[in-house]
Motif scaffolding. Structure first.
Motif, PDB file in Angstrom:
ATOM      1  N   ALA A  24     -72.690  27.364  19.555  1.00 41.90           N
ATOM      2  CA  ALA A  24     -71.629  28.312  19.198  1.00 41.90           C
ATOM      3  C   ALA A  24     -70.794  28.627  20.430  1.00 41.90           C
ATOM      4  CB  ALA A  24     -72.234  29.587  18.625  1.00 41.90           C
ATOM      5  N   LEU A  25     -69.466  28.514  20.304  1.00 43.58           N
ATOM      6  CA  LEU A  25     -68.570  28.789  21.422  1.00 43.58           C
ATOM      7  C   LEU A  25     -68.431  30.293  21.641  1.00 43.58           C
ATOM      8  CD1 LEU A  25     -65.816  26.110  20.711  1.00 43.58           C
ATOM      9  CD2 LEU A  25     -67.752  25.959  22.291  1.00 43.58           C
ATOM     10  N   VAL A  26     -67.807  30.643  22.760  1.00 47.99           N
ATOM     11  CA  VAL A  26     -67.649  32.046  23.147  1.00 47.99           C
ATOM     12  C   VAL A  26     -66.165  32.329  23.316  1.00 47.99           C
ATOM     13  CG1 VAL A  26     -68.231  33.795  24.864  1.00 47.99           C
ATOM     14  CG2 VAL A  26     -69.885  32.007  24.303  1.00 47.99           C
ATOM     15  N   ALA A  27     -65.682  33.403  22.693  1.00 48.05           N
ATOM     16  CA  ALA A  27     -64.257  33.728  22.705  1.00 48.05           C
ATOM     17  C   ALA A  27     -64.070  35.237  22.783  1.00 48.05           C
ATOM     18  CB  ALA A  27     -63.583  33.180  21.455  1.00 48.05           C
ATOM     19  N   PRO A  28     -62.914  35.704  23.271  1.00 44.10           N
ATOM     20  CA  PRO A  28     -62.663  37.149  23.288  1.00 44.10           C
ATOM     21  C   PRO A  28     -62.298  37.667  21.899  1.00 44.10           C
ATOM     22  CG  PRO A  28     -60.761  35.965  24.150  1.00 44.10           C
ATOM     23  CD  PRO A  28     -61.810  34.934  23.901  1.00 44.10           C
ATOM     24  N   GLU A  29     -62.849  38.826  21.566  1.00 43.35           N
ATOM     25  CA  GLU A  29     -62.540  39.507  20.306  1.00 43.35           C
ATOM     26  C   GLU A  29     -62.428  41.001  20.585  1.00 43.35           C
ATOM     27  OE1 GLU A  29     -61.873  38.039  17.535  1.00 43.35           O
ATOM     28  OE2 GLU A  29     -62.683  36.008  17.811  1.00 43.35           O
ATOM     29  N   ASN A  30     -61.875  41.738  19.623  1.00 42.88           N
ATOM     30  CA  ASN A  30     -61.816  43.183  19.770  1.00 42.88           C
ATOM     31  C   ASN A  30     -63.226  43.728  19.941  1.00 42.88           C
ATOM     32  OD1 ASN A  30     -59.025  43.318  19.495  1.00 42.88           O
ATOM     33  ND2 ASN A  30     -59.136  43.482  17.255  1.00 42.88           N
ATOM     34  N   CYS A  31     -63.408  44.627  20.896  1.00 40.04           N
ATOM     35  CA  CYS A  31     -64.735  45.166  21.186  1.00 40.04           C
ATOM     36  C   CYS A  31     -65.191  46.077  20.047  1.00 40.04           C
ATOM     37  CB  CYS A  31     -64.709  45.957  22.490  1.00 40.04           C
ATOM     38  SG  CYS A  31     -64.271  44.960  23.947  1.00 40.04           S
ATOM     39  N   SER A  32     -66.342  45.729  19.461  1.00 41.63           N
ATOM     40  CA  SER A  32     -66.863  46.501  18.336  1.00 41.63           C
ATOM     41  C   SER A  32     -68.252  47.050  18.595  1.00 41.63           C
ATOM     42  CB  SER A  32     -66.905  45.619  17.074  1.00 41.63           C
ATOM     43  OG  SER A  32     -67.832  44.557  17.244  1.00 41.63           O
ATOM     44  N   GLY A  33     -68.868  46.632  19.682  1.00 41.02           N
ATOM     45  CA  GLY A  33     -70.227  47.072  19.961  1.00 41.02           C
ATOM     46  C   GLY A  33     -71.281  46.258  19.244  1.00 41.02           C
ATOM     47  N   ALA A  34     -70.891  45.154  18.596  1.00 42.65           N
ATOM     48  CA  ALA A  34     -71.842  44.326  17.870  1.00 42.65           C
ATOM     49  C   ALA A  34     -72.772  43.600  18.831  1.00 42.65           C
ATOM     50  CB  ALA A  34     -71.091  43.319  16.996  1.00 42.65           C
ATOM     51  N   ALA A  35     -73.951  43.219  18.333  1.00 44.84           N
ATOM     52  CA  ALA A  35     -74.956  42.588  19.190  1.00 44.84           C
ATOM     53  C   ALA A  35     -74.477  41.256  19.733  1.00 44.84           C
ATOM     54  CB  ALA A  35     -76.259  42.402  18.413  1.00 44.84           C
TER      55      ALA A  35
ATOM     56  N   GLY B  47     -60.420  42.581  25.447  1.00 45.12           N
ATOM     57  CA  GLY B  47     -61.274  41.902  24.479  1.00 45.12           C
ATOM     58  C   GLY B  47     -62.641  41.656  25.075  1.00 45.12           C
ATOM     59  N   CYS B  48     -63.673  41.652  24.240  1.00 43.08           N
ATOM     60  CA  CYS B  48     -65.046  41.413  24.682  1.00 43.08           C
ATOM     61  C   CYS B  48     -65.438  39.972  24.380  1.00 43.08           C
ATOM     62  CB  CYS B  48     -66.011  42.355  23.961  1.00 43.08           C
ATOM     63  SG  CYS B  48     -65.932  44.069  24.525  1.00 43.08           S
ATOM     64  N   LEU B  49     -66.101  39.314  25.342  1.00 42.26           N
ATOM     65  CA  LEU B  49     -66.596  37.971  25.073  1.00 42.26           C
ATOM     66  C   LEU B  49     -67.610  38.034  23.934  1.00 42.26           C
ATOM     67  CD1 LEU B  49     -67.024  36.130  28.487  1.00 42.26           C
ATOM     68  CD2 LEU B  49     -65.104  36.146  26.884  1.00 42.26           C
ATOM     69  N   THR B  50     -67.448  37.135  22.974  1.00 40.92           N
ATOM     70  CA  THR B  50     -68.169  37.204  21.705  1.00 40.92           C
ATOM     71  C   THR B  50     -68.676  35.826  21.316  1.00 40.92           C
ATOM     72  OG1 THR B  50     -66.661  38.990  21.010  1.00 40.92           O
ATOM     73  CG2 THR B  50     -67.959  37.911  19.281  1.00 40.92           C
ATOM     74  N   VAL B  51     -69.919  35.735  20.854  1.00 43.42           N
ATOM     75  CA  VAL B  51     -70.424  34.485  20.299  1.00 43.42           C
ATOM     76  C   VAL B  51     -69.797  34.290  18.922  1.00 43.42           C
ATOM     77  CG1 VAL B  51     -72.472  33.222  19.546  1.00 43.42           C
ATOM     78  CG2 VAL B  51     -72.575  34.673  21.582  1.00 43.42           C
ATOM     79  N   ASP B  52     -69.166  33.144  18.722  1.00 40.27           N
ATOM     80  CA  ASP B  52     -68.435  32.882  17.480  1.00 40.27           C
ATOM     81  C   ASP B  52     -69.235  33.261  16.242  1.00 40.27           C
ATOM     82  OD1 ASP B  52     -66.060  32.039  18.510  1.00 40.27           O
ATOM     83  OD2 ASP B  52     -66.392  29.893  18.163  1.00 40.27           O
ATOM     84  N   GLU B  53     -68.642  34.155  15.420  1.00 36.00           N
ATOM     85  CA  GLU B  53     -69.143  34.481  14.081  1.00 36.00           C
ATOM     86  C   GLU B  53     -70.601  34.921  14.073  1.00 36.00           C
ATOM     87  OE1 GLU B  53     -68.348  31.180  11.516  1.00 36.00           O
ATOM     88  OE2 GLU B  53     -66.251  31.038  12.118  1.00 36.00           O
ATOM     89  N   ALA B  54     -71.085  35.414  15.215  1.00 36.24           N
ATOM     90  CA  ALA B  54     -72.477  35.854  15.330  1.00 36.24           C
ATOM     91  C   ALA B  54     -73.445  34.743  14.939  1.00 36.24           C
ATOM     92  CB  ALA B  54     -72.730  37.106  14.481  1.00 36.24           C
ATOM     93  N   LEU B  55     -73.056  33.487  15.189  1.00 36.45           N
ATOM     94  CA  LEU B  55     -73.922  32.363  14.855  1.00 36.45           C
ATOM     95  C   LEU B  55     -75.214  32.447  15.655  1.00 36.45           C
ATOM     96  CD1 LEU B  55     -71.239  29.510  14.739  1.00 36.45           C
ATOM     97  CD2 LEU B  55     -72.330  30.675  12.800  1.00 36.45           C
ATOM     98  N   SER B  56     -76.306  31.986  15.056  1.00 36.54           N
ATOM     99  CA  SER B  56     -77.611  32.137  15.697  1.00 36.54           C
ATOM    100  C   SER B  56     -78.128  30.848  16.315  1.00 36.54           C
ATOM    101  CB  SER B  56     -78.640  32.644  14.679  1.00 36.54           C
ATOM    102  OG  SER B  56     -78.756  31.730  13.588  1.00 36.54           O
ATOM    103  N   GLY B  57     -77.446  29.731  16.116  1.00 37.13           N
ATOM    104  CA  GLY B  57     -77.935  28.464  16.625  1.00 37.13           C
ATOM    105  C   GLY B  57     -77.214  28.009  17.880  1.00 37.13           C
ATOM    106  N   PRO B  58     -77.741  26.974  18.543  1.00 34.52           N
ATOM    107  CA  PRO B  58     -77.081  26.412  19.725  1.00 34.52           C
ATOM    108  C   PRO B  58     -75.728  25.799  19.373  1.00 34.52           C
ATOM    109  CG  PRO B  58     -79.379  25.693  19.576  1.00 34.52           C
ATOM    110  CD  PRO B  58     -79.044  26.332  18.269  1.00 34.52           C
TER     111      PRO B  58
END
Length: 400
Positions: A316-327, A303-314
């Motif tokens: 937002a937690l970080v969690a592993p998700e399936n790697c998709s190549g998203a920003a 799994g890739c470390l991911t900023v929750d729901e691609a939130l843009s504000g301060p």
């Protein structure tokens, strides 16, 4: 799992070649890498460092070649500034070294005066025959220079009447010249000695703090700051412990945990003890200066470390998700202090402890926050051996 959990050993205080070699050995132990792993790490950095060369250098009590020191320190995971620091210390030792008197010559002629001190070669090393090549370190010693001839017009009948005084004068002249060379060489090295890449308190540099003081983010159209001598190069692809620099003295690394308020029971990125940290972390370059931080779990997969729901504000937690190549699964590694700031590609904010630098407890969640330049937002990358379970299952790092 073994690996480095503290500030790396330094050459400071080392005064002899044997002590310098012992310090290199401690650096290898700190890195947690075997000779073969060091060879592979050196190759990834563009260096050539055969295992036989490492074994030969660490098994001797003489100074290794300058090229070896640079390649070895880089392979252990240190940056360019720390590499330059080790090389500079090696230069200082080489400039101050004099070859020992040959015991056979002393036995043959007790009245023989020592030759002039050995002069450093172009790289500051005394032994030009000891070359850094794939086959090993050579190890030939230069012959001790012979006494210069005593001018004939200074000798008495038979050539021996005034020879002792002449030798004494020669020793005095040579000693004065040696001191002058040593002072000049030491001054030149100290003037060029760069700042430490991994200082004890791992505080960010003034320039890094100034870059983030006026804004929460920097434009993503600009490339991340190029690694400098004070920051080191970005880490090559490989297995690491990621250490928030404000908890290096507590042996805490980035690993899997849960929300402390128990609002959910999902896995999150948190601070936890380095020893036994899970999952295993692989850092992978994906181009354009961006990296993915991949967690490899022997049961759950990758799994890739991911900023929750691609939130843009301060916040937002970080969690592993399936790697998709998203920003929001990719990070710029911006040199900062002793390590790097992790900046999510979709926002340009910074990862750090949820409650900032004072949040030093095990279990503290990582979150996307406004960039402050504080130590909780500076991360050190400590290389670790390939996990045993990946070797057993012949598992290769997955590519998203």
């Amino acid at each position: 799992m073994s690996g480095p959990f503290s500030v790396p050993p330094q050459p400071d205080g080392v005064t002899t070649a044997a002590e310098f070699v012992a310090a290199l050995g401690r650096l290898r132990q700190w890195s947690g890498l075997t000779y073969r792993q060091l060879t592979a790490a050196a190759k990834a950095s563009g260096d050539v460092l055969p295992t036989s060369t490492i074994a030969g250098a660490l098994g001797r009590t003489t100074l290794p070649r300058e090229e070896f020191v640079a390649a070895f320190v880089r392979a252990c995971g240190l940056g360019e500034a720390e590499t330059a620091r080790w090389v500079a210390h090696r230069k200082r030792l080489a400039a101050g070294m004099t070859p020992p008197a040959d015991p056979h010559d002393a036995a043959a002629d007790p009245d023989r005066s020592p030759g002039p001190p050995e002069q450093p070669g172009p790289d500051g090393g005394p032994d030009q025959a000891d070359r850094f090549e794939p086959g090993g370190l050579g190890g030939r010693e230069q012959a001790e220079p012979a006494d210069p001839a005593v001018p004939g017009d200074l000798a008495g009948p038979g050539g021996d009447a005034v020879r002792p005084n002449t030798r004494a004068l020669w020793r005095f002249v040579v000693a004065g010249a040696g001191v002058l060379v040593l002072l000049l060489a030491t001054g030149a090295v100290l003037a060029q000695l760069p700042a430490s890449w991994a200082g004890g308190d791992a505080r960010p540099s003034t320039s890094a703090a100034a870059a983030t003081a006026g804004s929460d983010r920097t434009p993503l159209s600009a490339s991340p700051a190029a690694p400098t001598a004070g920051s080191g190069r970005t880490p090559p692809d490989g297995w690491y412990h990621i250490v928030p620099s404000h908890v290096t003295d507590r042996d805490l690394c980035v690993g899997e945990g849960r929300e402390r308020n128990k609002r959910t029971d999902r896995p999150l990125a948190v601070q936890r003890p380095c020893r036994g940290v899970v999952p295993d972390t692989y850092v992978q370059s994906v181009g354009g200066g961006a990296y993915e931080i991949r967690w490899h779990h022997p049961k759950e997969g990758v799994g890739c470390l991911t900023v929750d729901e691609a939130l843009s504000g301060p916040g937002a937690l970080v969690a592993p998700e399936n790697c998709s190549g998203a920003a929001h699964q990719r990070f710029l590694l911006q040199p900062a202090g002793a390590g790097f700031a992790l900046r999510p590609l979709h926002t340009g904010l910074c990862l750090g402890a949820l409650y900032g630098e004072p949040d030093v407890a095990p279990g503290a969640e990582l979150a996307q926050e406004s960039c402050t330049g504080r130590r909780d937002q500076v991360f050190l990358f400590r290389p670790v051996p390939v996990p045993a379970w990946t070797r057993a299952h012949r598992t290769r790092p997955a590519h998203a």
